[in-house]
Motif scaffolding. Sequence first.
Motif, short mmCIF file in Angstrom:
data_model
loop_
_atom_site.label_atom_id
_atom_site.label_comp_id
_atom_site.label_asym_id
_atom_site.label_seq_id
_atom_site.Cartn_x
_atom_site.Cartn_y
_atom_site.Cartn_z
N MET A 1 0.84 -1.20 0.00
CA MET A 1 0.00 0.00 0.00
C MET A 1 0.87 1.25 0.00
SD MET A 1 -1.53 1.00 3.70
CE MET A 1 -1.32 2.76 3.56
N ASP A 2 0.28 2.37 -0.46
CA ASP A 2 1.04 3.61 -0.41
C ASP A 2 0.16 4.68 0.23
OD1 ASP A 2 -0.63 4.83 -2.39
OD2 ASP A 2 0.46 3.70 -3.91
N HIS A 3 0.59 5.91 0.18
CA HIS A 3 -0.15 6.98 0.84
C HIS A 3 -0.62 8.03 -0.16
CE1 HIS A 3 1.82 4.96 4.18
NE2 HIS A 3 0.92 5.50 4.97
N PHE A 4 -0.95 7.57 -1.38
CA PHE A 4 -1.53 8.46 -2.39
C PHE A 4 -2.98 8.05 -2.59
CE2 PHE A 4 3.02 8.27 -3.25
CZ PHE A 4 3.35 9.62 -3.30
N LEU A 5 -3.87 8.74 -1.93
CA LEU A 5 -5.28 8.34 -1.94
C LEU A 5 -6.16 9.54 -2.23
CD1 LEU A 5 -5.23 6.19 1.35
CD2 LEU A 5 -5.27 5.31 -0.99
N TYR A 6 -7.35 9.26 -2.80
CA TYR A 6 -8.32 10.34 -3.00
C TYR A 6 -9.00 10.68 -1.68
CZ TYR A 6 -8.00 9.69 -8.07
OH TYR A 6 -7.56 9.62 -9.36
N ARG A 7 -9.17 11.97 -1.45
CA ARG A 7 -9.99 12.45 -0.32
C ARG A 7 -10.94 13.48 -0.87
NH1 ARG A 7 -6.01 14.22 4.50
NH2 ARG A 7 -4.85 12.25 4.63
N ASP A 8 -12.20 13.28 -0.66
CA ASP A 8 -13.21 14.19 -1.19
C ASP A 8 -12.94 14.50 -2.66
OD1 ASP A 8 -14.40 14.32 1.31
OD2 ASP A 8 -13.09 15.98 1.95
N GLY A 9 -12.54 13.48 -3.40
CA GLY A 9 -12.40 13.63 -4.83
C GLY A 9 -11.08 14.23 -5.31
N ARG A 10 -10.16 14.53 -4.38
CA ARG A 10 -8.85 15.07 -4.80
C ARG A 10 -7.75 14.10 -4.39
NH1 ARG A 10 -8.57 20.29 -1.45
NH2 ARG A 10 -7.00 21.17 -2.84
N LEU A 11 -6.74 13.96 -5.24
CA LEU A 11 -5.65 13.03 -4.93
C LEU A 11 -4.68 13.70 -3.96
CD1 LEU A 11 -4.59 10.16 -5.53
CD2 LEU A 11 -3.18 11.16 -7.34
N ALA B 1 -1.15 13.33 -1.36
CA ALA B 1 0.04 12.63 -0.89
C ALA B 1 0.01 12.81 0.62
CB ALA B 1 1.31 13.25 -1.48
N GLU B 2 -0.22 11.74 1.34
CA GLU B 2 -0.45 11.84 2.79
C GLU B 2 -1.51 12.92 3.05
OE1 GLU B 2 3.07 11.48 5.24
OE2 GLU B 2 4.12 10.38 3.68
N ASP B 3 -1.18 14.00 3.78
CA ASP B 3 -2.20 15.01 4.11
C ASP B 3 -2.11 16.25 3.24
OD1 ASP B 3 -3.05 13.31 6.12
OD2 ASP B 3 -1.67 14.18 7.58
N VAL B 4 -1.42 16.13 2.10
CA VAL B 4 -1.25 17.29 1.22
C VAL B 4 -1.90 17.00 -0.13
CG1 VAL B 4 0.43 18.81 0.09
CG2 VAL B 4 0.95 17.86 2.35
N ALA B 5 -2.78 17.89 -0.56
CA ALA B 5 -3.43 17.71 -1.87
C ALA B 5 -2.40 18.02 -2.96
CB ALA B 5 -4.64 18.62 -1.99
N LEU B 6 -2.28 17.09 -3.92
CA LEU B 6 -1.25 17.27 -4.96
C LEU B 6 -1.53 18.51 -5.81
CD1 LEU B 6 -0.71 13.54 -5.89
CD2 LEU B 6 1.04 15.09 -5.01
N ASP B 7 -2.82 18.89 -5.96
CA ASP B 7 -3.10 20.06 -6.81
C ASP B 7 -2.56 21.34 -6.16
OD1 ASP B 7 -5.05 20.54 -4.85
OD2 ASP B 7 -6.68 19.79 -6.08
N THR B 8 -2.44 21.35 -4.82
CA THR B 8 -1.90 22.57 -4.19
C THR B 8 -0.40 22.70 -4.49
OG1 THR B 8 -1.43 21.46 -2.08
CG2 THR B 8 -3.57 22.52 -2.29
N ILE B 9 0.29 21.57 -4.55
CA ILE B 9 1.73 21.63 -4.90
C ILE B 9 1.87 22.10 -6.34
CG2 ILE B 9 3.89 20.34 -5.09
CD1 ILE B 9 2.77 18.35 -3.02
N ALA B 10 1.01 21.57 -7.21
CA ALA B 10 1.06 21.98 -8.62
C ALA B 10 0.85 23.49 -8.75
CB ALA B 10 0.01 21.22 -9.43
N ALA B 11 -0.07 24.02 -7.94
CA ALA B 11 -0.35 25.46 -8.02
C ALA B 11 0.87 26.26 -7.55
CB ALA B 11 -1.57 25.80 -7.17
N GLU B 12 1.60 25.72 -6.58
CA GLU B 12 2.76 26.45 -6.06
C GLU B 12 3.98 26.39 -6.96
OE1 GLU B 12 3.65 25.05 -2.07
OE2 GLU B 12 1.53 25.42 -1.57
N ILE B 13 4.31 25.19 -7.46
CA ILE B 13 5.60 25.06 -8.16
C ILE B 13 5.46 24.74 -9.64
CG2 ILE B 13 6.74 24.32 -6.01
CD1 ILE B 13 7.03 21.53 -7.35
N GLY B 14 4.24 24.56 -10.11
CA GLY B 14 4.07 24.23 -11.52
C GLY B 14 4.31 22.75 -11.78
N THR B 15 4.08 22.35 -13.00
CA THR B 15 4.24 20.95 -13.38
C THR B 15 5.26 20.86 -14.50
OG1 THR B 15 2.37 21.25 -14.88
CG2 THR B 15 1.91 20.20 -12.73
N PRO B 16 5.82 19.68 -14.77
CA PRO B 16 5.68 18.45 -14.00
C PRO B 16 6.56 18.46 -12.74
CG PRO B 16 7.15 18.09 -15.87
CD PRO B 16 6.67 19.50 -15.96
#
Length: 421
Positions: A1-11, A13-28
């Motif tokens: 098992m890993d710690h990348f799970l959907y919560r309320d429809g958002r993916l 990483a542990e307790d951090v929504a990946l889309d917030t990281i994308a908003a901060e530092i850009g992708t990929p």
Amino acid sequence: MDHFLYRDGRLFAEDVALDTIAAEIGTPFYCYSAATLTRHFGLFDEALEGLDHLVCFAMKSLSNVAVLKLLGDLGAGVDVVSGGEYARARAAGIPGERIVFSGVGKTRDEMAQALEGGLRQFNVESEPELLVLDAVARSMGRRAPITLRVNPDVDAQTHEKIATGRKEDKFGVPLARARDIYAQAAILEGIEVVGIDVHIGSQLTSLAPFEAAYGKIARLTEELRADGHDIRRLDLGGGLGIPYIRDNEMPPLPSDYGAMVHRTLGHLGCEIEIEPGRLISGNAGVLVSRVLYVKEGEDRTFLILDAGMNDLARPAMYGAWHDVVPLVEPAAGTPRRPVDIVGPVCESGDTFARARDMPPLAAGDLVAFRSAGAYGAVMSSEYNSRPLVPEVLVRGDHSAVIRARPTFDDMIKRDIVPSWL
Ligand SMILES: *Cc1c(COP(=O)(O)O)cnc(C)c1O
């Protein structure tokens, strides 16, 4: 098992929504989960409980210094394959006695660097290397602790490019030559024989090839001891596979692997080292990327991403499968349709997946490649002058950039235009 799970429809990483990281530092970007790394290391450590052992993380799979510090603080050793990796391990605070040096092509400089800085042992892969190491160690007034990597001639039944334990592979010395080479090593003043090493390949999905190899190692241990060698350490390599979420392929668990090690080698009273890479780091990382365009071709649809083969090489290199999931969880029952998932690099090989069933995605949407922690960022390049992909580590609700995306200036200033141009 890993710690990348959907919560309320958002993916997350542990307790951090990946889309917030994308908003901060850009992708990929790559994102690793500290809890997953910790858990996977712990599984191996527990699997060998009862044996004197050291889990040496194969850092070629993921070599960021922050990740090494995390694992080192848990008591992990590391398996290094170059002077650069050795320097990273030391920068992460890993003591020399927990560093194992592998690789078929060690240079004199690398040997001297590790002897000077301290190491647990060299895993020697050939007679010429043994003689060079002896000379280097003597010139420094040292004795180099070694195991000899033997090639047990078993087929790991894995991908052609990651099988290493057949007699046609470049790794190790043939089992039949081992006793001669140990006899030679025993009289070299710069060499101290401490054990035997074996590593038969990567992404193994069955225990049978391991068990066949380790049975041969058990017999060799007894023969070498009868010849008078002090075989006190067995390095069993890495190679246990992970599920890439395809065909429901379920590789053995570390606990099953550990039980097999106990069964085949436990009676010898040796210190056991293992060198897992992928199983510790693979499912501990994702690569997050944005959809740039959805291009409707004549008879196929292309999902063009901002991540390319320079960021994640495994599909182009090994035809590897990575599960690709949207950062926004699709509603249950959402229809899927086959698309080709490709990058922006000017190569047809820059294709991550063909005819992959995906839920509807539009330009601007975010996706994550799963199981991208191992052999992901470490194989990335700046091909097409695309800046090296950044790395982020998450632990609980903390997240930090552990390798920043270089600016174009950073990239360009490494080039030197000679004055005579
Ligand atoms: C690559 C390698 C490993 C790690 O392999 P994984 O498949 O990532 O576990 C271990 N030892 C040696 C010598 C290697 O070359």
